[in-house]
Every structure is written in C-alpha cells, then in structure tokens.
Design a protein around this motif. Structure first.
Motif, short mmCIF file in Angstrom:
data_model
loop_
_atom_site.label_atom_id
_atom_site.label_comp_id
_atom_site.label_asym_id
_atom_site.label_seq_id
_atom_site.Cartn_x
_atom_site.Cartn_y
_atom_site.Cartn_z
N LYS A 58 0.87 -1.18 0.00
CA LYS A 58 0.00 0.00 0.00
C LYS A 58 0.90 1.22 0.00
O LYS A 58 1.71 1.41 0.90
N GLY A 59 0.79 2.06 -1.02
CA GLY A 59 1.66 3.21 -1.16
C GLY A 59 1.38 4.29 -0.13
O GLY A 59 0.35 4.28 0.55
N ALA A 60 2.31 5.23 -0.02
CA ALA A 60 2.21 6.28 0.98
C ALA A 60 0.94 7.12 0.82
O ALA A 60 0.23 7.39 1.80
N LEU A 61 0.64 7.52 -0.41
CA LEU A 61 -0.54 8.36 -0.61
C LEU A 61 -1.83 7.61 -0.27
O LEU A 61 -2.74 8.17 0.35
N GLU A 62 -1.90 6.35 -0.66
CA GLU A 62 -3.08 5.54 -0.34
C GLU A 62 -3.24 5.39 1.16
O GLU A 62 -4.35 5.47 1.71
N LEU A 63 -2.12 5.18 1.85
CA LEU A 63 -2.15 5.05 3.31
C LEU A 63 -2.60 6.35 3.96
O LEU A 63 -3.43 6.35 4.89
N LEU A 64 -2.08 7.46 3.48
CA LEU A 64 -2.43 8.77 4.05
C LEU A 64 -3.90 9.11 3.83
O LEU A 64 -4.56 9.70 4.69
N LYS A 65 -4.43 8.73 2.67
CA LYS A 65 -5.85 8.98 2.40
C LYS A 65 -6.74 8.18 3.34
O LYS A 65 -7.72 8.68 3.87
N ALA A 66 -6.36 6.91 3.56
CA ALA A 66 -7.11 6.06 4.50
C ALA A 66 -7.02 6.61 5.92
O ALA A 66 -7.99 6.58 6.68
N LYS A 67 -5.87 7.11 6.28
CA LYS A 67 -5.68 7.71 7.61
C LYS A 67 -6.58 8.92 7.79
O LYS A 67 -7.21 9.09 8.85
N LYS A 68 -6.69 9.74 6.78
CA LYS A 68 -7.51 10.97 6.87
C LYS A 68 -9.00 10.65 6.98
O LYS A 68 -9.75 11.38 7.63
N MET A 69 -9.42 9.56 6.37
CA MET A 69 -10.84 9.19 6.39
C MET A 69 -11.29 8.66 7.75
O MET A 69 -12.48 8.64 8.05
N ASN A 70 -10.35 8.24 8.57
CA ASN A 70 -10.68 7.69 9.88
C ASN A 70 -10.56 8.79 10.93
O ASN A 70 -9.47 9.33 11.15
N PRO A 71 -11.64 9.13 11.63
CA PRO A 71 -11.57 10.22 12.62
C PRO A 71 -10.61 9.94 13.77
O PRO A 71 -10.11 10.87 14.40
N ASN A 72 -10.34 8.66 14.04
CA ASN A 72 -9.43 8.32 15.14
C ASN A 72 -7.96 8.51 14.77
O ASN A 72 -7.12 8.68 15.65
N THR A 73 -7.65 8.45 13.49
CA THR A 73 -6.26 8.54 13.05
C THR A 73 -5.95 9.85 12.32
O THR A 73 -4.78 10.15 12.08
N LYS A 74 -6.97 10.58 11.97
CA LYS A 74 -6.81 11.78 11.14
C LYS A 74 -5.78 12.76 11.70
O LYS A 74 -4.98 13.35 10.98
N GLY A 75 -5.78 12.95 13.01
CA GLY A 75 -4.93 13.97 13.62
C GLY A 75 -3.52 13.53 13.95
O GLY A 75 -2.71 14.35 14.44
N ILE A 76 -3.16 12.28 13.68
CA ILE A 76 -1.81 11.79 14.01
C ILE A 76 -0.79 12.45 13.09
O ILE A 76 -0.92 12.36 11.86
N PRO A 77 0.22 13.11 13.63
CA PRO A 77 1.24 13.74 12.77
C PRO A 77 2.10 12.70 12.07
O PRO A 77 2.32 11.60 12.59
N VAL A 78 2.58 13.06 10.88
CA VAL A 78 3.36 12.15 10.06
C VAL A 78 4.67 12.81 9.64
O VAL A 78 4.69 14.00 9.30
N VAL A 79 5.74 12.04 9.67
CA VAL A 79 7.03 12.45 9.12
C VAL A 79 7.37 11.46 8.01
O VAL A 79 7.30 10.24 8.21
N ILE A 80 7.71 11.98 6.83
CA ILE A 80 8.00 11.12 5.69
C ILE A 80 9.48 11.20 5.35
O ILE A 80 10.07 12.28 5.30
N ALA A 81 10.08 10.03 5.11
CA ALA A 81 11.47 9.95 4.67
C ALA A 81 11.50 9.55 3.20
O ALA A 81 10.73 8.69 2.77
N CYS A 82 12.40 10.17 2.45
CA CYS A 82 12.41 9.92 1.01
C CYS A 82 13.77 10.26 0.43
O CYS A 82 14.39 11.25 0.82
N ASN A 83 14.24 9.45 -0.53
CA ASN A 83 15.51 9.72 -1.19
C ASN A 83 15.45 10.92 -2.10
O ASN A 83 16.39 11.71 -2.18
N ASP A 84 14.36 11.05 -2.82
CA ASP A 84 14.27 12.11 -3.83
C ASP A 84 13.06 13.01 -3.56
O ASP A 84 11.98 12.83 -4.09
N ILE A 85 13.27 13.99 -2.71
CA ILE A 85 12.22 14.95 -2.38
C ILE A 85 12.11 15.98 -3.49
O ILE A 85 13.11 16.52 -3.95
N ASN A 86 10.89 16.23 -3.91
CA ASN A 86 10.66 17.29 -4.89
C ASN A 86 9.33 17.99 -4.57
O ASN A 86 8.56 17.54 -3.71
#
Length: 417
Positions: A58-86
């Motif tokens: 499950k990709g990062a964007l798909e995971l983040l969308k599912a997180k936002k749809m759930n009221p219990n997880t929506k507010g959890i802060p996220v830090v993303i690590a990535c080799n090629d930030i743009n």
C-alpha cells in the motif's frame, strides 16, 4: 509513554529506529509495509508516524488517504522519509498532516530534533563534535573517527557495517579502526566500549581488528580492558596493514606510498567545524532494484583533471547506459551548473585553478543535496578529513577499480542514512 509507528520495508532501518528511539523512552511499533502499517495505525493509535514514501502492499498516498478518512487517526502527525524529495511530492501530501519531509540519507540529529519538536518532548542528544565514516577499501573495512566520541553516531555503526558486509558479500571482514585525530576523555570509556562491541560482533577473531592511534590514553584504557585488550594497537599504518593482510599488503592497496602513515597521524580538522556523520542504511526491499534493471538512468558528473580517471568512470557506467559528463576542473564544472543536472558527483580534491574544496563550498553554500563521492590518494588523508565537514557521502582511494565504483555508487544511491 509516547508511541511511534515506524513503517518501512527495510528490517534493518526498522530495527535501528526501534533501538534508537526506545533509548529515549518511546514505545516503537513496527510496520513492515504499507498495509501492515495501516492496520497497526488503526489498532494502536500512535502519537507519531515515521514512514518511507515508497512502500510495498500500500503506497504512501493511499495510506495517508485512508488515515484521513478515519476520525481516530486523522490527527496523528506524520514524518516522511524519502531519497528524492521534490515539490510534486510535497504538494501531494500537503493535506494529510505531514509535518516534515526528511531527505535520505537521513541525519540522525535532524531526525531526533523532528521527533522532539513534533511530540513536544525533550531529547538529550550527545553534542560531542565527531566525524565518523565507515567504508570498504579493497580488502579492509576502514572505520574512522575524528574529533571525539559521539554516542548517537557510534550507535549507528553496527548497521552501517551490516550494510557494507551484505553489499560486498563479505562473511569475515578485516577491520582497521583509525583514531588518529581524536580527543579522549575519561567519560568516553563507555562509548569506546560500545564502538568495539559493535565491531567485534562482525569478526571471528580479534586478530582481524587493528587500531591505529597515537593516543597513549586509548592504548592504556584498552590494555586494562578484559574483553578488548587482545586487540592490537599500532602507531604505523604499514604495521596495521601488514597485520591484517600480510607483508606487501599496503603496496597492493595504493600506488602512492610515501609518508602514508605520517599523513594519517597528522590529520588536522577544525574543532569548530560542523560535525557530520557518514553512515548509510540499505533499503533491503529495493537493493539492486532499479539500480541494476536500468529502469532509471542516473546522471553522473566526474570532476577530475586526470583524463584516465574520467575515461574509467565513463566506461564503468557504459554498461548501465548512464550518462557521464566529465569536467577537467572545478571551474569547468561550476560554469553552467544546475542542481537538477546530476544524481551523483565524483570529485577530485586536488585540481588546478578551482579545486574540489571550492566545489564543495559552493554546493554547501547553495544547499545543493547531490551526493558527492570524493576521490583521493591514501597519502592525502588530511584533505579527506577536511572534506568530511562539507557533508560528502563517502570517498574512494585511488587507484580506482570499476567494481569498486559500481559498489560505492550502489551504496550511496540506495542509502537511507
């Protein structure tokens, strides 16, 4: 106790994060891929999520969308690590409570600072100035520490060693520890023991470890240590190499043999310079993936006044069909420089006109994040140590070999730290 969910396909990275963060009192939950991470996020409701951008199942964007749809997880802060930030990636996650992107290779101090600020907790980080590098040169694993012993950086070492041994398929390494420009304090004893413990776990015998130092204090401390007193401490590089490889070992390693050990032992580093750590983690899920398949064409700059070196680098990467652009000196390289032109830079330090240090200074002052691998003769160790403070990813000892260039490039371009 604050809970942190770490989602990454790499077991090595997850193990490091768990070990490191638990030392500071956090509970760490591991997600082995995107799907597993989503399940654990919903069930355990962590206070913070640290996740890789590229995940399996499950990709990062798909995971983040599912997180936002759930009221219990929506507010959890996220830090993303990535080799090629743009900009595209940053914009794509803007609405999902992503607090920060951390560029890989990740700096441990920045990671801990981010966790501290996001969770509003204090983390006491060891601020001892320290430059630490681990690299394999032909048959020997070199571990170099300068300035001082830093707890956080030393704790990373066993992961770097594991990465290198796996990448180069070495079962029983020969290890040379260089402590040639270091200040030892009484409170450093536990850090030195941690360092030696991490190294000893990788060898079958202490005979395969040598320590090069002129510090009588370090020699005295080791001679009184029950577990490590049988590790040989030497003052001469020639003696260390002879002990690890046998006679003529040093001659096989480098074409420039004059005053080698004197150069190593007189390494001068500015005590006020910003310290950096040069330790990598291997993303196991993608090791050898698009690197070997040719799916991505990495663009390489070779900045060296030696046309033989230029030709060697160009020929080495012909098999991957990667474009290599060569430059005779720093002025030629910087004349029409654009940060988006290259994915990796091989850089000689000693060049006429504009040398490698001027190039490194330009890149640092302009916040250019392109990985740099410095090319140097072993007898120019002082120059290499100074270059470390510019944030170079690693360095290679001349003369170069094609297989060494490939291994080092793979190591740098797939690095997590």
């Amino acid at each position: 106790m604050k809970k942190i969910l770490v989602i990454d396909d790499s077991s090595l990275f997850r193990t490091f994060m768990k070990t490191q963060l638990e030392e500071y009192g956090f509970e760490v939950i591991e997600g082995i891929n995107g799907l597993d991470g989503l399940t654990k996020m919903r069930n355990q409701l962590p206070d913070l999520i640290i996740m890789e951008y590229y995940l399996s199942r499950k990709g990062a964007l798909e995971l983040l969308k599912a997180k936002k749809m759930n009221p219990n997880t929506k507010g959890i802060p996220v830090v993303i690590a990535c080799n090629d930030i743009n900009r595209e990636k940053i914009v794509s996650v803007a609405n999902y409570n992503v607090k920060k992107f951390l560029a890989k290779p990740i700096k441990i101090d920045l990671l801990l600072q981010t966790v501290s600020e996001t969770l509003n907790v204090k983390i006491a980080v060891d601020d001892t100035p320290c430059s630490l590098d681990a690299h394999l040169n032909d048959k020997i694993l070199f571990i170099e520490i300068a300035k001082g012993f830093n707890r956080e950086k030393i704790s990373l070492l066993k992961y770097k060693i594991a990465e290198l041994l796996k990448l180069h398929k070495i079962a029983s390494p020969r290890i040379l520890i260089l402590l040639t420009d270091i200040t030892y304090r009484d409170e450093d004893q536990s850090k030195l023991e941690t360092l030696l413990q991490s190294i000893s776990e990788t060898v079958t015998s202490h005979d395969n470890i040598k320590i090069l130092t002129v510090s009588e204090k370090i020699r005295e401390v080791l001679s009184g240590n029950l577990y490590y007193r049988d590790i040989e401490v030497v003052k001469s590089l020639e003696k260390a190499i002879d002990g690890l490889l046998g006679k003529r070992g040093l001659e096989e390693m480098t074409a420039e043999k004059s005053n080698v050990h004197e150069s190593l032992l007189s390494s001068a580093v500015d005590d006020n310079a910003n310290s950096t750590v040069h330790l990598n983690f291997q993303d196991e899920s993608r090791l050898g993936g698009d690197f070997a398949s040719g799916e991505k064409k990495y663009r390489i700059a070779a900045v060296d006044d030696d046309i033989i070196v230029q030709a060697l680098i160009r020929k080495t990467f012909d098999g991957y069909d990667w474009p290599v652009t060569t430059f005779g000196d720093g002025r030629d390289f910087l004349k029409d420089f654009h940060a988006d032109d290259f994915d990796l830079i091989f850089l000689d330090l000693m060049m006429p006109d504009v040398n490698g240090f001027a190039v490194l200074k330009f890149l640092k002052e302009n916040d250019v994040e392109i990985p740099v691998i410095v090319l140097s003769a072993l007898s120019r160790k002082e120059s290499v140590m100074k270059a470390l403070d510019f944030g170079i990813k690693s360095y290679m000892i001349k003369p170069l070999k094609p297989e060494g260039l490939i291994a080092k490039t793979k190591e740098i371009l797939t690095a997590m730290f």
